[in-house]
Design an enzyme around this catalytic site. Structure first.
Site, PDB file in Angstrom:
ATOM      1  N   GLY A   1       0.804  -1.218   0.000  1.00 33.72           N
ATOM      2  CA  GLY A   1       0.000   0.000   0.000  1.00 33.72           C
ATOM      3  C   GLY A   1       0.834   1.265   0.000  1.00 33.72           C
ATOM      4  O   GLY A   1       0.488   2.226   0.689  1.00 33.72           O
TER       5      GLY A   1
ATOM      6  N   ASP B   1      11.438  -0.893   7.761  1.00 34.39           N
ATOM      7  CA  ASP B   1      12.157   0.043   6.897  1.00 34.39           C
ATOM      8  C   ASP B   1      11.305   0.532   5.720  1.00 34.39           C
ATOM      9  O   ASP B   1      11.353   1.715   5.364  1.00 34.39           O
ATOM     10  CB  ASP B   1      13.490  -0.560   6.418  1.00 34.39           C
ATOM     11  CG  ASP B   1      13.321  -1.915   5.753  1.00 34.39           C
ATOM     12  OD1 ASP B   1      12.220  -2.495   5.843  1.00 34.39           O
ATOM     13  OD2 ASP B   1      14.296  -2.393   5.138  1.00 34.39           O
TER      14      ASP B   1
ATOM     15  N   ILE C   1      10.309  -8.338  13.370  1.00 35.34           N
ATOM     16  CA  ILE C   1      10.946  -9.478  14.041  1.00 35.34           C
ATOM     17  C   ILE C   1      12.396  -9.614  13.578  1.00 35.34           C
ATOM     18  O   ILE C   1      13.210 -10.212  14.250  1.00 35.34           O
ATOM     19  CB  ILE C   1      10.196 -10.812  13.793  1.00 35.34           C
ATOM     20  CG1 ILE C   1      10.175 -11.190  12.308  1.00 35.34           C
ATOM     21  CG2 ILE C   1       8.809 -10.781  14.390  1.00 35.34           C
ATOM     22  CD1 ILE C   1       9.786 -12.642  12.063  1.00 35.34           C
ATOM     23  N   ASP C   2      12.727  -9.030  12.400  1.00 35.73           N
ATOM     24  CA  ASP C   2      14.064  -9.222  11.809  1.00 35.73           C
ATOM     25  C   ASP C   2      15.168  -8.480  12.567  1.00 35.73           C
ATOM     26  O   ASP C   2      16.340  -8.797  12.408  1.00 35.73           O
ATOM     27  CB  ASP C   2      14.085  -8.746  10.350  1.00 35.73           C
ATOM     28  CG  ASP C   2      13.047  -9.445   9.489  1.00 35.73           C
ATOM     29  OD1 ASP C   2      12.603 -10.541   9.883  1.00 35.73           O
ATOM     30  OD2 ASP C   2      12.676  -8.886   8.443  1.00 35.73           O
TER      31      ASP C   2
ATOM     32  N   ARG D   1      18.955 -38.189  14.026  1.00 34.13           N
ATOM     33  CA  ARG D   1      18.746 -37.440  12.788  1.00 34.13           C
ATOM     34  C   ARG D   1      19.428 -36.072  12.837  1.00 34.13           C
ATOM     35  O   ARG D   1      19.714 -35.547  13.906  1.00 34.13           O
ATOM     36  CB  ARG D   1      17.242 -37.178  12.586  1.00 34.13           C
ATOM     37  CG  ARG D   1      16.504 -38.385  12.067  1.00 34.13           C
ATOM     38  CD  ARG D   1      15.030 -38.118  12.067  1.00 34.13           C
ATOM     39  NE  ARG D   1      14.316 -39.205  11.413  1.00 34.13           N
ATOM     40  CZ  ARG D   1      13.031 -39.447  11.579  1.00 34.13           C
ATOM     41  NH1 ARG D   1      12.307 -38.697  12.380  1.00 34.13           N
ATOM     42  NH2 ARG D   1      12.458 -40.430  10.935  1.00 34.13           N
TER      43      ARG D   1
ATOM     44  N   GLY E   1      13.874 -13.761   8.905  1.00 33.60           N
ATOM     45  CA  GLY E   1      14.900 -12.748   9.164  1.00 33.60           C
ATOM     46  C   GLY E   1      15.331 -11.991   7.919  1.00 33.60           C
ATOM     47  O   GLY E   1      16.197 -11.132   7.971  1.00 33.60           O
TER      48      GLY E   1
ATOM     49  N   HIS F   1       5.883 -18.113   9.629  1.00 35.04           N
ATOM     50  CA  HIS F   1       5.056 -17.099  10.283  1.00 35.04           C
ATOM     51  C   HIS F   1       4.711 -17.417  11.739  1.00 35.04           C
ATOM     52  O   HIS F   1       4.164 -16.562  12.430  1.00 35.04           O
ATOM     53  CB  HIS F   1       3.778 -16.856   9.466  1.00 35.04           C
ATOM     54  CG  HIS F   1       4.076 -16.174   8.166  1.00 35.04           C
ATOM     55  ND1 HIS F   1       4.485 -16.876   7.061  1.00 35.04           N
ATOM     56  CD2 HIS F   1       4.054 -14.859   7.820  1.00 35.04           C
ATOM     57  CE1 HIS F   1       4.697 -16.013   6.071  1.00 35.04           C
ATOM     58  NE2 HIS F   1       4.437 -14.797   6.495  1.00 35.04           N
TER      59      HIS F   1
HETATM   60  O1  F6P Z   1      10.180  -8.715   7.609  1.00 34.75           O
HETATM   61  C1  F6P Z   1       9.466  -9.612   8.389  1.00 34.75           C
HETATM   62  C2  F6P Z   1       9.281 -10.929   7.672  1.00 34.75           C
HETATM   63  O2  F6P Z   1       8.596 -11.810   8.534  1.00 34.75           O
HETATM   64  C3  F6P Z   1      10.582 -11.561   7.166  1.00 34.75           C
HETATM   65  O3  F6P Z   1      11.302 -12.191   8.187  1.00 34.75           O
HETATM   66  C4  F6P Z   1      10.045 -12.483   6.108  1.00 34.75           C
HETATM   67  O4  F6P Z   1      11.005 -12.758   5.099  1.00 34.75           O
HETATM   68  C5  F6P Z   1       8.904 -11.710   5.520  1.00 34.75           C
HETATM   69  O5  F6P Z   1       8.510 -10.760   6.496  1.00 34.75           O
HETATM   70  C6  F6P Z   1       7.710 -12.547   5.126  1.00 34.75           C
HETATM   71  O6  F6P Z   1       6.787 -11.711   4.547  1.00 34.75           O
HETATM   72  P1  F6P Z   1       5.296 -12.165   4.212  1.00 34.75           P
HETATM   73  O7  F6P Z   1       4.518 -12.126   5.502  1.00 34.75           O
HETATM   74  O8  F6P Z   1       4.849 -11.144   3.234  1.00 34.75           O
HETATM   75  O9  F6P Z   1       5.362 -13.554   3.670  1.00 34.75           O
END
Ligand code: F6P
Length: 366
Positions: free
Chosen positions: A80, A121, A145-146, A181, A189, A290
């Site tokens: 957006g 960002d 979270i990154d 295993r 990240g 997620h």
């Molecule tokens: O930037 C946060 C994040 O969760 C990353 O760690 C991940 O690569 C990305 O967003 C996943 O994005 P989406 O929720 O659009 O799949």
């Protein structure tokens, strides 16, 4: 009687635990303590570009009980950008339009003086552009979270993600040991290895692979074999989704999607196949994905998010628009948003935390 101050608040980009705690803190301080009006804008900037406009007045009741809740009561999107807004025609073709002027007009109609923008960002870049090119007043609150925003030592959401990943690694240990295993666990990240590094150390991983240290699969397999020779017949490998072999690209599900960011995926599978091929050992892959973003925030993130929310209102109160709250050491301070968006915070391979991991015998594969 003078009119109450009116501000808007929105959450942009991917969600993360603690967004609701920021919203609550903003409303508690701005509405309950200062007597301002706070308008929640739905789905990042999109709520201001919809017809009818989707905003709601937030009061103490709207934020009751949300401190502990994951997600965001305002909704969010990473599709957006008002300067590059996707519109889909009936035949499915997507075209991009500059709708920033409509956003300015919506804020004027609503008589909203400025916005508290909670985002990563991407959202901060939009906020900075809205301020510079359109004169919109903004205050930023960093989330992800990154943990990859350079201007702040920590973003809220990171601690929760590390806790969830650590718990998962703990659980994988017992089943790995029972079956001899190699368990390969992938964490999010994007192009930074913070979650993998911290959860890997906290979970007692044997190998941690991060984008900042490209790996050699043979080095990883040597580590797994050394463990076997010492009677440790299982191994735990934590892989950041952006990890890549030396001289090669990261693993993508979709490198050039029609809209949004490139989608990473497959890093752990790639490593697991490499280990199985080289060592003949049984490997299993767990992709946490997620799960790291869902659910309620940890105590640390609730506290940090609350401090950020309160500090953001403090900046608005002082008229310090154009700044982003940031944790510097132990104190919440602020930095110009323009400064905050320039550098991504990557793991420094010579950092003390990496060194500590190496001293614990953890292999980075470099
Ligand atoms: O930037 C946060 C994040 O969760 C990353 O760690 C991940 O690569 C990305 O967003 C996943 O994005 P989406 O929720 O659009 O799949």
């Amino acid at each position: 009687m003078s009119k109450a101050k009116k501000i808007g608040i929105l959450t942009g980009g991917g969600d993360c635990p603690g967004l609701n705690a920021v919203i609550r803190a903003v409303v508690k301080r701005a509405v309950s303590r200062l007597g301002w009006e706070v308008y929640g804008i739905r789905d990042a900037f999109n709520g201001l570009l919809s017809s009818p406009i989707r905003v709601e007045s937030l009061n103490r009741d709207s934020v009751r009980g949300i401190l502990t809740r994951g997600g965001t009561i305002l909704g969010t999107t990473n599709r957006g950008d008002p300067f590059h807004f996707p519109l889909q025609s009936p035949d499915g073709t997507v075209t991009y339009h500059d709708r920033s002027g409509e956003l300015v007009e919506a804020l004027r109609i609503l008589e909203i003086e400025g916005l508290i923008v909670i985002g990563g960002d991407g959202t901060m870049k939009i906020a900075d552009r809205l301020m510079r090119e359109k004169g919109i007043k903004v205050v930023g609150v960093p989330k992800t979270i990154d943990n990859d925003i350079a201007a702040t030592d920590v973003t809220f959401g990171f601690n929760t993600a590390v806790e969830v990943a650590t718990d998962a690694i703990d659980r994988l240990h017992s089943t790995a040991e029972s079956h001899d295993r190699v368990m390969v666990v992938e964490v999010m990240g994007r192009d930074c290895g913070w979650i993998a590094l911290h959860s890997g150390i906290a979970g007692g991983a044997d190998v941690i692979l991060i984008p900042e240290i490209p790996y050699d699969i043979k080095v990883i397999c040597d580590k797994v074999r050394r463990r076997q020779a010492a009677g440790r017949r299982f191994s735990i490998v934590v892989v950041a989704e952006g990890a890549k072999p030396k001289g090669q690209d990261a693993s993508f599900i979709d490198k050039k999607p029609k809209s949004g960011m490139p989608r990473l995926g497959g890093a752990a599978q790639r490593v697991a196949e490499g280990i199985a091929h080289e060592t003949g050992m049984e490997t299993r892959v767990t992709v946490l994905g997620h799960l790291l973003r869902g659910g309620g925030p940890s105590g640390y993130d609730r506290l940090l998010a609350t401090r950020y929310g309160s500090a953001a209102v403090g900046l608005v109160k002082k008229g310090s628009w154009g700044r982003m709250v940031a944790l510097r050491g132990t104190q919440v301070k602020s930095v110009p948003i323009g400064e905050a968006i320039h550098d991504q915070k990557k793991v420094d391979p010579s950092d003390e935390v990496v060194e500590t991991a190496q001293e614990m015998g953890i292999e980075f594969g470099g």
